[in-house]
Each structure stands twice: as C-alpha cells, then as structure tokens.
Design a protein around this motif. Structure first.
Motif, short mmCIF file in Angstrom:
data_model
loop_
_atom_site.label_atom_id
_atom_site.label_comp_id
_atom_site.label_asym_id
_atom_site.label_seq_id
_atom_site.Cartn_x
_atom_site.Cartn_y
_atom_site.Cartn_z
N LEU A 58 15.86 4.12 -8.03
CA LEU A 58 16.54 4.60 -6.83
C LEU A 58 15.54 5.18 -5.84
CD1 LEU A 58 19.21 5.26 -5.31
CD2 LEU A 58 19.19 7.45 -6.55
N ASN A 59 14.56 5.93 -6.35
CA ASN A 59 13.53 6.50 -5.46
C ASN A 59 12.69 5.41 -4.82
OD1 ASN A 59 14.46 9.01 -6.11
ND2 ASN A 59 12.67 9.63 -7.27
N GLN A 60 12.32 4.41 -5.58
CA GLN A 60 11.54 3.30 -5.02
C GLN A 60 12.36 2.59 -3.94
OE1 GLN A 60 8.73 1.61 -3.96
NE2 GLN A 60 8.02 1.95 -6.05
N GLN A 61 13.63 2.42 -4.21
CA GLN A 61 14.54 1.83 -3.24
C GLN A 61 14.57 2.66 -1.96
OE1 GLN A 61 19.34 1.80 -3.01
NE2 GLN A 61 18.47 1.29 -4.98
N THR A 62 14.65 3.97 -2.09
CA THR A 62 14.69 4.87 -0.93
C THR A 62 13.45 4.68 -0.07
OG1 THR A 62 15.97 6.51 -2.18
CG2 THR A 62 14.84 7.29 -0.21
N VAL A 63 12.27 4.70 -0.69
CA VAL A 63 11.01 4.56 0.04
C VAL A 63 10.90 3.17 0.68
CG1 VAL A 63 8.50 4.51 -0.19
CG2 VAL A 63 9.82 6.28 -1.36
N THR A 64 11.22 2.14 -0.09
CA THR A 64 11.06 0.77 0.40
C THR A 64 11.98 0.49 1.60
OG1 THR A 64 10.42 0.02 -1.80
CG2 THR A 64 11.16 -1.67 -0.25
#
Length: 161
Positions: free
Chosen positions: A88-94
């Motif tokens: 979810l965090n990677q998704q947020t940044v991307t």
C-alpha cells in the motif's frame, strides 16, 4: 455521464493483524491480505480519480501502519499484514509521483493511525482513538502537494519506508 466532485478519499482496510509465525501463512492468507489492503485501495483510487480531479484540493489518504516500515521492522511477526501494508505504501508513492508528473493536483499520503483499540486489534491498543482521529484530520487539512507520497504518523511525524 456526469462526474461528481470528490474532495477526499480515505482508503481504510485491514484484516487479520494477529501475530502468527511466517511459516504458518500460505498463499491463500497472503492473497487475502493483499486483496483487502493493497488491491482494494488501488481500485478505489482508480475508480474515484476522475471525481477527485474535479476538486480544487483533492486528497487520497491511505490508512497504513508503522508495521509497513521495512527499516523499522525489528520484531518480525505479522508478515502478511506487513507485506500488504508495505505494498500500500509503495502504491501511495508510485501513484503520487505519477500524478505529480502528469500535473495533477491530487495529493496522496499514507498515514499510520497508531496502535488504536479496534476490532482488528481485538480491542488492544495504546493510542487514544480520539487523539488519533484528530491528528489524522490535521494531516488531511494541512496536506499539500509537497507532502504527496509521504508516510506519516498520526502525530504528523514522518515514518521511514
């Protein structure tokens, strides 16, 4: 088709945080966690993006967890929950970076609400839920494009990825 305006989307999803040894997980338990905590917020954000882009100050808040911090994982435990929240965090940044590059004004932030007593935590937790909610509201109200892609504690401090 008329698209309604949406100022704020809060993706809040969690399932089965309770500790179990990593080897007790299987593909089914891991996929359930990913579907709920990573894929669900992704699809909701994608579906509501046209509505958000009609707002003058659109924000997407992904409710994450400090368990998603790879650099602060000194306890182990809860591997499936940690993996899904890290996704979810990677998704947020991307998505935040892609939206910035496209000139969008949609702000995306991952927020850790703290260790609040909820059904997910079986009522256990040391963080006062009212204080957590007030802190998250402050983050939402003050967030700007510079903050987009950040991972924040409910108190406003940054959490390392």
């Amino acid at each position: 088709m008329v698209t309604s305006l949406l100022d704020l989307l809060i993706n809040c999803a969690g399932v089965d945080v309770h500790p179990r040894a990593w080897a007790e997980n299987d593909s089914s338990t891991l996929m359930t966690k990913f579907r709920v905590m990573a894929v669900g917020p992704f699809l909701a954000t994608k579906a509501f993006l046209p509505n958000l882009e009609r707002s003058s100050s659109p924000k997407v808040i992904n409710i994450s967890s400090d368990f998603a911090s790879v650099s602060e994982n000194d306890r182990g435990r809860c591997i499936g929950y940690r993996m899904a929240k890290t996704a979810l965090n990677q998704q947020t940044v991307t998505i935040a970076n892609e939206l910035k590059a496209a000139g969008s004004n949609v702000i995306m932030i991952a927020v850790d609400p703290g260790d609040v007593p909820t059904r997910l935590s079986r009522g256990n937790g040391k963080t006062d839920i009212d204080k957590s909610v007030r802190g998250i509201v402050e983050i939402i109200e003050s967030a700007n494009l510079v903050d987009s892609g950040s991972f924040l504690k409910w108190t406003g401090g940054k959490i390392p990825f």
